[in-house]
Design an enzyme around this catalytic site. Structure first.
Site, PDB file in Angstrom:
ATOM      1  CG  HIS A 232      -1.758   1.164   1.418  1.00  0.00           C
ATOM      2  ND1 HIS A 232      -3.112   1.177   1.153  1.00  0.00           N
ATOM      3  CD2 HIS A 232      -1.469   2.428   1.849  1.00  0.00           C
ATOM      4  CE1 HIS A 232      -3.607   2.378   1.405  1.00  0.00           C
ATOM      5  NE2 HIS A 232      -2.627   3.155   1.839  1.00  0.00           N
ATOM      6  CD  GLU A 233       1.787   3.415   3.588  1.00  0.00           C
ATOM      7  OE1 GLU A 233       2.006   4.526   3.071  1.00  0.00           O
ATOM      8  OE2 GLU A 233       0.714   3.157   4.164  1.00  0.00           O
TER       9      GLU A 233
ATOM     10  CG  HIS B 155       0.447   6.272  -0.703  1.00  0.00           C
ATOM     11  ND1 HIS B 155      -0.657   6.816  -1.329  1.00  0.00           N
ATOM     12  CD2 HIS B 155      -0.031   5.603   0.383  1.00  0.00           C
ATOM     13  CE1 HIS B 155      -1.750   6.493  -0.658  1.00  0.00           C
ATOM     14  NE2 HIS B 155      -1.398   5.752   0.381  1.00  0.00           N
TER      15      HIS B 155
ATOM     16  CD  GLU C 165      -4.994   6.324   2.068  1.00  0.00           C
ATOM     17  OE1 GLU C 165      -4.711   5.162   2.404  1.00  0.00           O
ATOM     18  OE2 GLU C 165      -4.132   7.219   1.942  1.00  0.00           O
TER      19      GLU C 165
END
Length: 641
Positions: free
Chosen positions: A171-172, A175, A258
C-alpha cells in the site's frame, strides 16, 4: 490508470490544492477584516459603524498581516520539512531502523521493504518505526521515490503477520510510485500556514490574560487587556476556518488515493488477505480496544492524510474524513462484506526463521502475467532460482561505510585495478582494505545482481552525512576515470548512484517539456544508444532497432536514417538527454519508455547490458522499471523472515 497517469493526476491535484488553498486564504482574510472591524467598533464609545470611521489603511493592514502570517507559517514549515521523508518521519516520532538491525521484527520489516524495492526497481527506502504507537498504521513520505521513507507503528510489527505486513508495505509503495508523497508534504506546509491565525490568536489571548491593562484617559471603553483578549479570541475562532478548509482539502486529495493504494497492494502481492487482513485487524482493534489506527503523537492530526488508517477519530467524519470507512475499503478489496479480526500481539518468535514461510524467490509474491496491470512492475518470473546473498555482502549493504566499500568494489576493474586501489588508499583509506575482499565476493555472483545490490545499499548510504555522500560520488568518479574511459557498466552505475545520492537531484524538478517532440534531438541520442547496445544480442542491425523505436513515437517523425553512429555518441550527450527527459510531463514519459523498449528488441530474456541501461534510464526519469526489464534480473532473498 497507469503509473504515468497517476503522476499526472497528482499534478492536477496539486492545482486543485492551490485553488482550495486560495479560497481558504480569501475566506480567512475576509473573516479577519470583519472581526477586526467589529473589535474596532467596540473600542470606540458611541461609534456608529461606517467605512469612513476606520483609520486610513485599516483593512489593507489587516490583510497584509494576515497574509504575512499565512505565508510565513507555510515557508517555515516547508523549511522544516526540507529533508523530505526523514523530516516527516521524525515529526511523527519515528526512529530510524538501522539496515543492520538484528531485532527479529525489524529484520522482517526490512526484508519486506527490500523485496518491494527490488521488485519495483527503485532505491530501497529508509525505514522508521514509531515505537510508542501500539495501533496498526503506516505511511510513506518524501519528495520523490529516490529519497522516500516508509514508517510503521510498533503495533504493525507486533500484531500483523508477514503477509499482512507485506500488504501494508505494498500500500505504501503505491504512494511512493504514484506521486502522492510530494503532494502530501506540500499539503502539510500549506495547511500549517492557514492554521497560523489560530495560533496567533491563542498567543494574543495568553498575552492579554497576563498583562496589566490600563483604561483610556477618559476611563471609557474597554481596557487594553480586554481588547487583546477579545481580538485573540476572534482570531482563534477564525482559525477554525483554516481547520475546516484543512480537513476539506485533505479529504479532497486523499480519500480516492487510499482506495487506489489498497487495490495496488492487492495487485502487488496477489493476495487480498495481505492488506485486507491488516484493515480487518484495524477494525477489530478499534472495536475491542478503541485503538485501531489511532496515533497518540500530537502531530497526528497535521499528518493525518499520510497514514494508512485515520490516526484520529473526529466528529467531522464523512465528507471531511481523510480516509474512507474501513468497511467500505474491505468491500472493495473482497467484493463483499467481511468481518473484522482480533488483533492480539503475536508471539515474539513469530518472525523467527523456524516460523517463516518456505524459502521462495521474490517472484512468488508477485502476480501472474495475465493479471499484471500496466502500471506495476513485475516481481520477476517464478522460474528463477532463488539465491541467498553471501554473508559478507549481506553485511556490507547494511552498514554505511561498508556500503561505500561495496560501491567501490562494483567499480573495480581488472586492467586498472592497481591504479584504482591507489586512489582508494588516498581518498578512502578506511574502505581500501575491504574493497578487494568485497570485489571477490561480488565476482562470484551473477552480473545481474550488481544493480540490485546498489538498490539494497541505499538505506545505509543515505545515512551518510552530505559531505560523505559528496566524497563517495567524487571518489567513484575518480575510480571510473582511472583508465581515461567510461564503459557502459560504469555509466549505468554512475547514473543510478548520482540520481539517488546527489543532494540536488530530484527534489523539485519542474516540468519544462509538455510533449515528447520538444525533445526530438535528445530522443535521437537515447534511441541510438539503446539500439547500438541491443544490436549484438538481438542479432539485427542497430538501424532496424532504431526504426522499431521510432515507430512507437510517430510524433517524433524519425526514421532509420536518424540513427546516430557510435562515433557521434558520448556519455555527456546522454546525460544531458536524460536531464531533459526527467523534466518531461508525466504523460509524455510512457511514449519515450515504450520507444526505448521497442529499440531494445524482442529478445527474451533481454540481454543484461540492455536491461542495465534501461534500468539506469528509468532511474534517471524517476519511473518504475518495466516488466520486460525486471524479468532480466535473478531474484534474491536472504533469511526471509
Amino acid at each position: 490508470m497507469n503509473f504515468f497517469e497517476q503522476q499526472d493526476h497528482a499534478r492536477r491535484q496539486t492545482r486543485t490544492l492551490i485553488i482550495l488553498f486560495t479560497l481558504a486564504v480569501i475566506a480567512i482574510v475576509a473573516a479577519v477584516n470583519i472581526a477586526m472591524a467589529l473589535v474596532w467598533s467596540w473600542t470606540q464609545t458611541g461609534y456608529v459603524p461606517g467605512m469612513r470611521a476606520y483609520p486610513k489603511g485599516f483593512f489593507a493592514t489587516n490583510t497584509a498581516i494576515t497574509l504575512a502570517l499565512i505565508a510565513g507559517g507555510t515557508l517555515i514549515e516547508m523549511f522544516n520539512l526540507r529533508d523530505g521523508g526523514d523530516a516527516v518521519a521524525k515529526m511523527a516520532g519515528g526512529r530510524l531502523v538501522a539496515p543492520s538491525s538484528t531485532d527479529v521484527q525489524e529484520r522482517r520489516l526490512l526484508n519486506v521493504v527490500e523485496e518491494m524495492a527490488l521488485a519495483s526497481g527503485i532505491a530501497c527506502p529508509k525505514v522508521y518505526v514509531m515505537d510508542r504507537e501500539d495501533a496498526i498504521n503506516a505511511f510513506a513520505a518524501g519528495y520523490n521515490q529516490d529519497e522516500a521513507v516508509v514508517t510503521v507503528t510498533r503495533g504493525a510489527l507486533t500484531r500483523l503477520t508477514r503477509d499482512e505486513l507485506q500488504g501494508v508495505i505494498g500500500h505504501e509503495f503505491s504512494h511512493i510510485l504514484n506521486g502522492d508523497m510530494r503532494l502530501n508534504i506540500r499539503l502539510i506546509g500549506l495547511l500549517f500556514g492557514i492554521q497560523m491565525i489560530a495560533g496567533f490568536g491563542q498567543h494574543l489571548m495568553d498575552f492579554g490574560s497576563s498583562m496589566w491593562g490600563a483604561r483610556n484617559r477618559d476611563d471609557k471603553g474597554p481596557s487594553g487587556r480586554a481588547i487583546l483578549f477579545v481580538t485573540g479570541l476572534a482570531l482563534l475562532a477564525i482559525g477554525y476556518i483554516g481547520i475546516f478548509f484543512g480537513r476539506l482539502i485533505k479529504a479532497a486529495v486523499s480519500r480516492q488515493r487510499e482506495f487506489l493504494a489498497d487495490a495496488s497492494a492487492v495487485q502487488f502481492t496477489r493476495n487480498p488477505d495481505g492488506i485486507g487482513g491488516a484493515l480487518r485487524k484495524i477494525g477489530g482493534l478499534s472495536r475491542s480496544m478503541q485503538l485501531g489506527s489511532r496515533i497518540q503523537h500530537p502531530n497526528a492530526e497535521q499528518l493525518s492524510h499520510l497514514f494508512l488508517g485515520a490516526p484520529r477519530t473526529s466528529l467531522t467524519s464523512g465528507l471531511f474524513s481523510t480516509h474512507p470507512p474501513i468497511q467500505e475499503r474491505l468491500r472493495r478489496i473482497y467484493g463483499r462484506s467481511v468481518d473484522v479480526l482480533d488483533a492480539p500481539e503475536l508471539p515474539g518468535d513469530v518472525a523467527s526463521p523456524d516460523a517463516r514461510l518456505a524459502d521462495i524467490p521474490y517472484a512468488a509474491t508477485g502476480f501472474a502475467e495475465a493479471e499484471r496491470p500496466s502500471h506495476w512492475v513485475a516481481f520477476g518470473s517464478e522460474e528463477y532460482e532463488a539465491r541467498t546473498l553471501p554473508p559478507e555482502i549481506d553485511s556490507a549493504v547494511r552498514e554505511p561505510h561498508a556500503a561505500c566499500a561495496m560501491v567501490y568494489a562494483l567499480l573495480l576493474g581488472e586492467a586498472e585495478r592497481d591504479t584504482q586501489l591507489g586512489i582508494l588508499e588516498k581518498e578512502a583509506p578506511q574502505q581500501a582494505s575491504l574493497v578487494p575482499f568485497l570485489a571477490e565476493a561480488i565476482g562470484r555472483l551473477p552480473k545481474s545482481a550488481r544493480l540490485p545490490l546498489l538498490d539494497l545499499a541505499m538505506p545505509a548510504l543515505k545515512q551518510l552525512p552530505d559531505s560523505a555522500k559528496d566524497a563517495l560520488l567524487a571518489t567513484a568518479d575518480r575510480l571510473i576515470a582511472a583508465d581515461n574511459k567510461l564503459t557502459l557498466a560504469e555509466f549505468v552505475l554512475q547514473t543510478v548512484l548520482t540520481r539517488r545520492l546527489d543532494p540536488h537531484a530530484g527534489r523539485a524538478t519542474p516540468v519544462r517539456y509538455a510533449r515528447l517532440e520538444m525533445l526530438k534531438e535528445d530522443c535521437k541520442v537515447l534511441l541510438s544508444l539503446i539500439a547500438h547496445v541491443a544490436a549484438p544480442g538481438a542479432g539485427v542491425p542497430a538501424s532496424a532497432l532504431f526504426a522499431n523505436g521510432a515507430k512507437r513515437c510517430e510524433e517524433l517523425a524519425l526514421s532509420a536514417s536518424d540513427l546516430k553512429p557510435v562515433a557521434a555518441l558520448d556519455y555527456a550527450q546522454v546525460k544531458i538527454a536524460l536531464d531533459h527527459a526527467h523534466q518531461l510531463a508525466p504523460l509524455a514519459k510512457p511514449a519515450l519508455i515504450k520507444a526505448l523498449l521497442a529499440a531494445a528488441g524482442d529478445s527474451d530474456p533481454m540481454p543484461l547490458a540492455t536491461a542495465d541501461l534501461l534500468r539506469a534510464i528509468c532511474a534517471a526519469l524517476e519511473a518504475p522499471v518495466p516488466p520486460a526489464v525486471a524479468a532480466t534480473y535473478t531474484n534474491y532473498h536472504w533469511d526471509q523472515v
